[in-house]
Design an enzyme around this catalytic site. Structure first.
Site, PDB file in Angstrom:
ATOM      1  N   HIS A 122      40.670  32.850  37.581  1.00 47.90           N
ATOM      2  CA  HIS A 122      40.510  31.521  38.184  1.00 47.90           C
ATOM      3  C   HIS A 122      41.483  30.526  37.576  1.00 47.90           C
ATOM      4  CE1 HIS A 122      37.222  32.393  40.767  1.00 47.90           C
ATOM      5  NE2 HIS A 122      36.523  32.940  39.785  1.00 47.90           N
ATOM      6  N   ARG A 180      42.019  36.861  53.761  1.00 49.42           N
ATOM      7  CA  ARG A 180      41.233  37.883  53.052  1.00 49.42           C
ATOM      8  C   ARG A 180      39.821  37.341  52.843  1.00 49.42           C
ATOM      9  NH1 ARG A 180      46.529  38.777  50.159  1.00 49.42           N
ATOM     10  NH2 ARG A 180      46.940  40.999  50.199  1.00 49.42           N
ATOM     11  N   ARG A 188      40.607  38.794  58.641  1.00 52.27           N
ATOM     12  CA  ARG A 188      40.371  40.207  58.312  1.00 52.27           C
ATOM     13  C   ARG A 188      38.933  40.358  57.825  1.00 52.27           C
ATOM     14  NH1 ARG A 188      43.519  43.276  53.609  1.00 52.27           N
ATOM     15  NH2 ARG A 188      42.085  42.110  52.297  1.00 52.27           N
ATOM     16  N   GLU A 200      47.271  50.797  56.791  1.00 48.95           N
ATOM     17  CA  GLU A 200      47.459  50.824  55.345  1.00 48.95           C
ATOM     18  C   GLU A 200      47.028  52.155  54.734  1.00 48.95           C
ATOM     19  OE1 GLU A 200      45.177  47.718  53.419  1.00 48.95           O
ATOM     20  OE2 GLU A 200      43.548  47.868  54.857  1.00 48.95           O
ATOM     21  N   ASN A 214      50.696  47.236  50.580  1.00 44.80           N
ATOM     22  CA  ASN A 214      50.124  47.351  49.234  1.00 44.80           C
ATOM     23  C   ASN A 214      49.312  48.634  49.110  1.00 44.80           C
ATOM     24  OD1 ASN A 214      51.119  44.797  49.241  1.00 44.80           O
ATOM     25  ND2 ASN A 214      49.151  43.764  49.243  1.00 44.80           N
ATOM     26  N   ASP A 215      48.485  48.854  50.122  1.00 46.02           N
ATOM     27  CA  ASP A 215      47.693  50.086  50.092  1.00 46.02           C
ATOM     28  C   ASP A 215      48.462  51.272  50.650  1.00 46.02           C
ATOM     29  OD1 ASP A 215      45.184  49.601  48.869  1.00 46.02           O
ATOM     30  OD2 ASP A 215      44.738  48.226  50.509  1.00 46.02           O
ATOM     31  N   ARG A 248      47.517  51.163  42.620  1.00 46.77           N
ATOM     32  CA  ARG A 248      48.295  49.918  42.626  1.00 46.77           C
ATOM     33  C   ARG A 248      47.983  48.995  41.460  1.00 46.77           C
ATOM     34  NH1 ARG A 248      45.770  46.916  48.020  1.00 46.77           N
ATOM     35  NH2 ARG A 248      46.155  44.912  47.057  1.00 46.77           N
ATOM     36  N   CYS A 253      51.574  42.497  56.632  1.00 44.04           N
ATOM     37  CA  CYS A 253      51.009  41.486  55.736  1.00 44.04           C
ATOM     38  C   CYS A 253      50.979  41.959  54.291  1.00 44.04           C
ATOM     39  CB  CYS A 253      49.622  41.058  56.203  1.00 44.04           C
ATOM     40  SG  CYS A 253      48.465  42.425  56.282  1.00 44.04           S
TER      41      CYS A 253
HETATM   42  C1  PEP Z   1      47.681  45.610  51.869  1.00 43.76           C
HETATM   43  O1  PEP Z   1      47.044  46.592  51.485  1.00 43.76           O
HETATM   44  O2  PEP Z   1      48.933  45.614  51.988  1.00 43.76           O
HETATM   45  C2  PEP Z   1      46.989  44.353  52.187  1.00 43.76           C
HETATM   46  C3  PEP Z   1      47.628  43.327  52.720  1.00 43.76           C
HETATM   47  O3  PEP Z   1      45.674  44.263  51.886  1.00 43.76           O
HETATM   48  P1  PEP Z   1      45.097  43.996  50.399  1.00 43.76           P
HETATM   49  O4  PEP Z   1      46.252  43.671  49.515  1.00 43.76           O
HETATM   50  O5  PEP Z   1      44.118  42.891  50.541  1.00 43.76           O
HETATM   51  O6  PEP Z   1      44.470  45.315  50.068  1.00 43.76           O
HETATM   52 MG    MG Z   2      44.910  46.613  51.708  1.00 41.74          MG
END
Ligand code: PEP
Ligand code: MG
Length: 589
Positions: free
Chosen positions: A197, A304, A340, A439, A462-463, A473, A510
């Protein structure tokens, strides 16, 4: 003085961007020393009362802080203080303290501290990063109670005599709230993580900050000259003249770049030959929407929603969700907002839903899987989104879809909620769009069939990277294996774009790759329709898009697809980027 050496670099974690140059102000805090004292039987009830009174006073203090931050930053950030109040009201902790005082006949601070330390120890053992970060909250709250019991004045951050950089072992969010812009140039702490935070608040207030510096605080005397580089997550102690000059120049260039990029705010994100890319923003907190708009976002490409409860440690009910989604719809109108649905699990902690220990949470009960297992919970969210959709600018996006079955099952539930609303004559957008995140590699491979059942794709790199390369990750030991430009990733992205387009749906991204300037030309060249980036990155990505030709980007993408080594691909794209934008990048070196 311990550190006479010039230019000593301390590496930490970047918590909030920007460069601060100034003298170090050590935030020395009176150490809390707790003595164990025996009580006589007749003192016991009085001691229990003293404890309750301290709790109460801490509550009043925190409520006041909450009020002040609501005024300054809005209710979203103030939610943290609700979490603080919940810690103070924790029956389990408080009962243990009261019975400890009564049964062991010991002083309140001794028993309270022991109970809190035990709780902290248990939480620290958890592998859940989010939960671990809550240790800081519990410490901040318990320190307030202990200060009350011990008669120590609660710390405040008084204005510094001359503007400077605050260095502390640790800081609580309440401290950041008290910092005055212009007086505090930035701050550095030994503890803390990227998503704490304190880091979120630093970003919102615009303080450059580096956290996780481990032993930096104890090595300082105070008054030393510091360069704090919030972008790189490092602090340079006692810089020499040359370094100082180069960072002053870098700070100036960053400011200049910010000013020049600001000129782009009202301009479209289109290539020189007029190919339009939808450039939108990813947000976690409702308050981020202002930054997104200020930076010229054409909408929200990813909200998110799990942060609605991560920020408050409570599952939000239908009304709270409805308010949040309506707020966004109104604020961003006529642009679009992609909501989402909850992506809990993985590294995001679920408070109330059935949480069980999992050896591999990223491969476990997460996101759409959890939602489909808890249909009432999921339907509540869908209902809140639909009810907020009347303006016609909301879309729904499902996370972690691995195949058709999950998509179809989700659509069934969505249809159920829609019919229930129709029956009750509750208005909603009948044409609301439903998209999915790509993802998981299986979804990318099945993109052709998935595209026939939804309205858009958004690629979550990211995933996608972690699942394709089998690299956690969040694990810093294997961070070097987390290769965004691995050829397998590029192939999956390309396939997703092609399969989406074949079925006439738009394809966006994204994941963090959308925020990486090295990737922009390549992604445009592959035909991506939308990029949703972190709000602050929008002007830079827009600048790149506006400086390229689509054909040229297509060629670049074609060349990159022929390479089969991650490092070669990254170098190839980086060289192209440096060639075109090196004058921009010199601000970063
Ligand atoms: C992703 O996985 O790229 C994504 C945008 O979702 P998050 O980072 O919230 O898992
Ligand atoms: Mg993700």
């Amino acid at each position: 003085m311990k550190n006479q050496k010039k230019n000593r670099i301390w590496l930490g974690i970047s918590a909030s961007p920007g460069i601060a140059i100034g003298r170090a102000y050590r935030l020395d805090r009176e150490e809390i020393k707790i003595k164990e004292e025996d009580l006589s039987s007749h003192q016991v009830e009085e001691e229990a009362l003293r404890f309750k009174k301290a709790l109460n006073e801490a509550k009043i203090e925190i409520s006041k802080l909450k009020e002040s931050i609501t005024k300054k930053l809005g209710s979203e950030h103030a939610k943290l203080f609700d979490a603080y109040l919940l810690i103070l009201e924790d029956e389990y902790i408080n009962q243990q303290v009261l019975s400890g005082i009564r049964e062991e006949k010991k002083n309140a601070e001794f028993i309270y501290n022991r109970v809190v330390q035990k709780t902290i120890q248990t939480i620290s053992l958890s592998r859940d990063e989010y939960l671990k970060e809550r240790v800081a909250d519990i410490s901040a709250v318990s320190n307030r109670v202990l200060n009350r019991l011990l008669g120590i004045k609660q710390h405040t951050i008084e204005p510094l005599e001359t503007p400077g950089i605050i260095v502390a072992h640790s800081l609580a969010p309440g401290d950041v709230v008290q910092m005055k812009k212009g007086n505090v140039l930035g701050f550095a702490t030994d503890t803390g993580g990227k998503t704490s935070h304190v880091a979120l608040l630093a970003k919102s207030f615009g303080f450059p900050a580096v956290v996780g510096l481990k032993t930096f605080f104890s090595s300082l005397k105070g008054g030393e000259m510091l360069i704090l580089d919030g972008d790189e997550g490092e602090v340079i102690l006692s810089p020499d003249e040359l370094t100082l000059k180069s960072y002053e120049a870098k700070r100036e260039k960053l400011l200049e770049r910010k000013r020049s990029l600001a000129d782009l705010t009202g301009l479209p994100a289109e290539t020189k030959d007029k190919r339009k890319i939808e450039l939108s923003a990813n947000i976690e907190l409702l308050s981020d929407v202002d930054t997104a708009i200020e930076n010229g976002a054409q909408g929200i490409g990813l909200f998110r929603t799990e942060y609605l409860y991560l920020a408050s440690s409570d599952l939000p009910g239908e009304e709270e969700q409805y308010q949040a989604y309506s707020f966004l719809a109104r604020k961003v109108y006529p642009q679009n907002v992609i909501i989402r649905t909850f992506d809990m699990g993985g590294d995001k902690f679920v408070q109330d839903a059935e949480r069980v220990y999992e050896a591999n949470p990223f491969l476990g009960w997460r996101a759409i899987r959890a939602c489909l297992d808890l249909p009432d919970f999921f339907k509540t969210q869908l209902r809140a989104i639909l009810k907020a959709s009347s303006l016609g600018n909301l879309s729904i996006m499902l996370p972690m879809i691995s195949g058709l079955e999950e998509l179809l099952k989700s659509k069934e539930l969505l249809e159920e909620v829609k019919s229930e609303l129709r029956e009750k004559k509750v208005p909603f957008d009948e044409k609301i769009k439903l998209g999915i995140m790509i993802e998981i590699p299986s979804a990318a491979l099945e993109a052709d069939s998935l595209a026939q059942h939804c309205d858009f794709f958004s690629i979550g790199t990211n995933d996608l990277i972690q699942y394709t390369l089998a690299v956690d990750r969040t694990n810093e030991r294997i961070a070097h294996l987390y290769q965004s430009f691995h050829p397998s990733i590029l192939k999956l992205i390309k396939k997703t774009v092609e399969d989406g387009h074949k079925n006439n749906i738009w394809v966006g991204m994204c994941g963090e790759m959308a925020t990486d300037p090295k990737a922009t030309s390549f992604l445009v060249g592959l035909g991506i329709d939308e990029l949703s980036t972190s709000p602050l990155a929008i002007p830079q990505i827009k600048k790149i898009i506006r400086s390229i030709e689509f054909e040229e980007a297509r060629n670049l993408a074609e060349q990159a697809m022929k390479l089969n080594d991650s490092k070669d691909i990254e170098r190839f794209l980086d060289e192209d980027y440096q060639r075109k934008f090196s004058h921009e990048n010199s601000a970063r070196t």
